[in-house]
Structure formats: structure tokens, C-alpha cells
Design an enzyme around this catalytic site. Structure first.
Site, PDB file in Angstrom:
ATOM      1  CE  LYS A 176      -1.809  -1.522   3.760  1.00 45.03           C
ATOM      2  NZ  LYS A 176      -2.598  -1.847   4.966  1.00 45.03           N
ATOM      3  CB  THR A 208      -6.488   8.684   7.298  1.00 39.80           C
ATOM      4  OG1 THR A 208      -5.627   9.336   8.246  1.00 39.80           O
ATOM      5  CG2 THR A 208      -6.737   9.618   6.115  1.00 39.80           C
ATOM      6  N   GLY A 210      -7.832   3.943  10.789  1.00 38.62           N
ATOM      7  CA  GLY A 210      -8.441   2.668  10.435  1.00 38.62           C
ATOM      8  C   GLY A 210      -8.363   2.312   8.967  1.00 38.62           C
ATOM      9  CB  THR A 211      -6.773   3.892   5.987  1.00 36.54           C
ATOM     10  OG1 THR A 211      -5.514   4.093   6.659  1.00 36.54           O
ATOM     11  CG2 THR A 211      -7.523   5.209   5.952  1.00 36.54           C
TER      12      THR A 211
END
Length: 266
Positions: A176, A208, A210-211
Site C-alpha cells: 500500500k 484516515t 483505520g484505513t
């Protein structure tokens, strides 16, 4: 009615934005049945993690035994694992119950910068649980820690890191790129043969928290329903993008993503 079943093995976030709370919200929104085994209880909010209380390995084992012996799981997703002992228990139980699909999100730290996994646990993760993974989903910071390499700051460095992460044994790697500098966010998916780029304009949202948990859980839910790896990642990208765009202005720090945003757009 029959329903796909997903088990998350992770820490509890008292603020509700990450950990098992984020995982279960994601499973629900993607029409799967969510279960949980808690590795640690945290006291945290949008400002950060104030305290971490790991559960005893035997408590983790009993949770896994209860769920897997009765209900079973189409996919198991892991998050915050805390210790080498936890990882040993999880590896044992996944083998005992022949879990076929495992999504490993190597949660080594929080969005606010708190360290969540003990250093000695990283080696255990790499050597025992990592090779069992259907897909691993590190961010750039986590990938650099796993590989003991300098910060990953370019797409070219991401590509090299992706290949190296795959050599550790997982079937697929999703690296990611949310921390990549620049106006675009790039995620890379590699299955040992083909490298896919998922690129989009960087979002300006500041909620953001908990992304990472949400993204990995969305992949797990889609795999449980029978999607291919590529399609699961594609859907998960849409899910997390919607969740960030409609992030919630809650608390005085980094707000959480809004898990219901994806369903609202359908």
C-alpha cells in the site's frame, strides 16, 4: 441463508475506528458474517493509543478454538498480533483447522505513530505465518521494517520491495502506497508473475484512522465471497476510497473513516 464467514484476529480499538471494530464494520457492509478473536485490549482514541493490554496466549487459543471448531471461516484476517507467542498460537490453529485463505495485515504501528507489535514478533511473523498468507498487505513503513531497508519513497523502490516481500513466501503481496510522496497514491499487487498498479489521485481527507485495517478487511470479505485476488483488491480500493472521502469529524485528532459510505453509494 448461506453467508460467507470472515474471522478477524486483531486488537480492540476502544475508539471504534480501527482494529476489530473496523474489521467487523467492514465485513457487515460487504455482506459477510464477521467473527473476532481479540489479541489485545487497547485504550485509544483519535489522539493516539494510551495503553495496550495483550491477552494471554491461552485466551487467544480458546477464542480461536471456539470459533473454528464450530463455525469455521472462509477467510481469516489478522491485524495487531503483539507478540511471538500470539503468532505461534495463530499459526498452530490455522494449521489445525486447515484454513485455506489468510489475509495478513502486518499492523506494526498505528496511524498516530504508536508501536503495536513487539520487535521479536516480526521475525516470528515472517518465518511462520507469512508463508501461510494468501495475501499480505503492508504499508510502506511496515514493509521497510519487515525488509530492514531504508524508507521507501518512490514507485521504483516500491516495486523492488514488492518483489522482496513476495520472496518471503506469501502467495500475493499488496504493498500500500498511501505514504508515498506526491499527488498520486499507488498500490502494487504482485502474485509472483504479474505486477498490477492501482493508481489514483491522492485524497485530501484528514479522517484516515483505520484505513489499513479497513482495506485489508474489505479484501478478506471479497475473497470470502469468491472474488479473484485482483477483483477483491479493486473492490476494496473503491470501499476504502469512499470511506476516506466521507471520513468522520469525530474527536480532536485523526478521525475515523466512514464504513457506511460504500453502501450509501450503491
Amino acid at each position: 441463508m448461506a453467508v460467507a464467514k470472515v474471522l478477524t484476529i486483531a486488537g480492540s480499538d476502544s475508539g471504534g475506528g480501527a482494529g476489530i471494530q473496523a474489521d467487523l464494520k467492514t465485513f457487515q457492509e460487504l455482506d459477510t458474517y464477521g467473527m473476532s478473536a481479540i489479541t489485545a485490549i487497547t485504550a485509544q482514541n483519535t489522539l493516539g493509543v494510551q495503553s495496550i493490554y495483550p491477552v494471554q496466549p491461552e485466551v487467544l487459543r480458546e477464542q480461536l478454538e471456539s470459533v473454528l471448531s464450530d463455525i469455521g471461516a472462509d477467510v481469516v484476517k489478522t491485524g495487531m498480533l503483539v507478540s511471538a507467542e500470539h503468532i505461534q498460537v495463530i499459526t498452530e490453529m490455522l494449521s489445525k483447522y486447515a484454513v485455506k485463505q489468510v489475509v495478513i495485515d502486518p499492523v506494526l504501528g498505528s496511524t498516530s505513530g504508536s508501536e503495536l507489535t513487539k520487535k521479536e514478533a516480526i521475525s516470528e511473523l515472517i518465518h511462520t505465518l507469512w508463508p501461510m498468507a494468501t495475501v499480505v498487505t503492508p504499508n510502506l513503513i511496515e514493509a521497510a521494517r519487515v525488509l530492514s531497508c531504508p524508507p521507501i519513497e518512490t514507485v521504483e523502490a516500491m516495486e523492488e520491495a514488492t518483489y522482496r516481500l513476495h520472496e518471503l513466501g506469501s502467495a500475493n503481496v499488496l504493498l500500500k502506497g498511501g505514504h508515498l510522496p506526491g499527488d498520486e497514491s499507488v498500490d502494487l499487487l504482485y502474485d509472483g508473475k504479474t505486477l498490477h498498479h492501482f493508481t489514483q489521485k491522492r485524497l485530501n481527507g484528514t479522517s484516515t484512522h483505520g484505513t489499513g485495517c479497513t482495506f485489508a478487511s474489505a479484501i478478506a470479505a471479497e475473497l470470502a465471497k469468491g472474488s479473484s485476488m485482483y477483483d477483491a483488491v479493486q473492490t476494496a480500493k473503491t470501499f476504502i476510497t469512499c470511506s476516506i472521502k466521507e471520513g468522520l469529524a469525530i474527536g480532536e485528532g485523526i478521525g475515523p473513516v466512514f464504513h457506511s459510505a460504500y453502501r450509501r453509494r450503491r
